[in-house]
Design a protein around this motif. Structure first.
Motif, mmCIF file in Angstrom:
data_model
loop_
_atom_site.group_PDB
_atom_site.id
_atom_site.type_symbol
_atom_site.label_atom_id
_atom_site.label_comp_id
_atom_site.label_asym_id
_atom_site.label_seq_id
_atom_site.Cartn_x
_atom_site.Cartn_y
_atom_site.Cartn_z
ATOM 1 N N GLY A 58 0.788 -1.217 -0.029
ATOM 2 C CA GLY A 58 -0.005 0.010 0.038
ATOM 3 C C GLY A 58 0.858 1.197 0.132
ATOM 4 N N LYS A 59 2.100 1.298 -0.173
ATOM 5 C CA LYS A 59 2.959 2.573 -0.090
ATOM 6 C C LYS A 59 2.867 3.074 -1.584
ATOM 7 C CE LYS A 59 4.288 2.035 4.172
ATOM 8 N NZ LYS A 59 3.776 2.806 5.019
ATOM 9 N N THR A 60 2.733 4.130 -1.640
ATOM 10 C CA THR A 60 2.505 4.789 -3.307
ATOM 11 C C THR A 60 3.697 5.592 -3.317
ATOM 12 O OG1 THR A 60 1.894 7.094 -2.194
ATOM 13 C CG2 THR A 60 -0.142 5.233 -2.384
ATOM 14 N N ILE A 61 3.539 6.022 -4.864
ATOM 15 C CA ILE A 61 4.718 6.834 -5.159
ATOM 16 C C ILE A 61 4.610 8.207 -4.617
ATOM 17 C CG2 ILE A 61 5.535 8.081 -7.343
ATOM 18 C CD1 ILE A 61 5.703 5.054 -7.551
ATOM 19 N N GLN A 62 3.530 8.658 -4.041
ATOM 20 C CA GLN A 62 3.676 9.810 -3.159
ATOM 21 C C GLN A 62 4.437 9.896 -1.985
ATOM 22 O OE1 GLN A 62 1.039 8.956 -5.027
ATOM 23 N NE2 GLN A 62 1.404 10.126 -6.751
ATOM 24 N N ASP A 63 4.214 8.514 -1.321
ATOM 25 C CA ASP A 63 4.889 8.219 -0.122
ATOM 26 C C ASP A 63 6.377 8.321 -0.340
ATOM 27 O OD1 ASP A 63 2.612 7.833 1.311
ATOM 28 O OD2 ASP A 63 2.371 5.791 0.802
#
Length: 275
Positions: A58-63
């Motif tokens: 669930g880690k996004t590019i934004q993270d």
């Protein structure tokens, strides 16, 4: 303008103060998994796998971007880069990090435009929103043949390509800044008149100390960002001053006065030796 100078920077622990791969994994809580898998595959391949693990959890590019924007950097590094660029140096990066990490950080710092070229492992966001990291050299199909460097990237080969690409532009002085084991191979490709700036008490410094006679470049070690800025700008100004002096010397208009005919006629008598 110091147009005859090419400055090549490593990235991790040179421009920024730590390893960007470790920073992202540590900040997002995936250090333990990385350490478990590290003995099983090359670092570059493992980083691609770890980006898949981040995405699956669930880690996004934004993270990832937000973590990269918090990366520690010495306060004198950005001014040093901006000053070198303003003086007309051709700035380039040769790094075993990846393009996504590097460009995210440089854009955040406002210095991406200072660099004419970034040589690193490809990093891009795929159609599923997952970051992919590939090797600079595709070692799955063929080896780059250098036993000093990791399978995914030989920085020495990159430096040789840069040297060849600018050879037609005339003589260029190279300044190379780095810290790691992978920065030793390119230091051996530098020529007389070039400069190697290893970070003191880091792996490349130790290798240079043990193999000093292998290097043709002049060596100037540095400790931190303040050291880096001072030494780099000193070298740039000294190279520029030397080139300017040489240019002035070569362009000096030598004037020879024409000797009048009457003087020519008088010379034999004036130069005759009394008997």
């Amino acid at each position: 303008m110091a147009t005859g100078i090419v400055v090549v920077f490593d990235f991790d622990k040179t421009i920024i103060d730590l390893d960007s791969d470790n920073w992202v994994l540590d900040e997002l809580g995936f250090t333990d998994l990385f350490n478990q898998l590290l003995p099983t595959m090359p670092w570059n391949s493992l980083m691609d796998k770890m980006m898949g693990e981040l995405h699956a959890n669930g880690k996004t590019i934004q993270d990832i971007e937000e973590v990269l924007k918090r990366v520690p950097i010495h306060p004198r590094i950005v001014p040093a880069i901006k000053s070198a660029h303003a003086l007309g140096c051709d700035l380039r990066i040769v790094s075993d990090a990846n393009l996504f990490f590097i460009e995210t950080i440089l854009n955040h710092l406002g210095i991406r435009g200072c660099f004419s070229e970034i040589n690193t492992n490809p990093g891009y966001v795929d159609e599923n929103g997952r970051l992919r990291i590939h090797p600079y050299h595709d070692f799955h199909s063929a080896s780059h043949g250098c036993d000093r460097c990791p399978p995914n990237m030989c920085k020495g080969m990159v430096i040789e390509r840069i040297q060849a690409s600018i050879a037609k532009e005339g003589k260029k002085r190279h300044i190379y800044l780095g810290d790691g084991i992978g920065d030793f191979c390119p230091s051996l490709k530098l020529k007389e008149g070039d400069y190697m700036m290893p970070r003191k008490n880091f792996p490349v410094w130790d290798l240079i100390c043990k193999n000093r006679m292998l290097l043709k470049a002049e060596i100037h070690e540095w400790n931190d960002g303040e050291d880096l800025e001072r030494l780099l700008l000193q070298l740039i100004h000294s190279i520029f001053a030397a080139e300017e002096s040489l240019s002035q010397l070569l362009s000096t208009d030598c004037k020879f006065q024409t000797i009048p005919m009457s003087v020519h006629q008088a010379l034999p008598q004036a130069l005759s030796v009394p008997q």
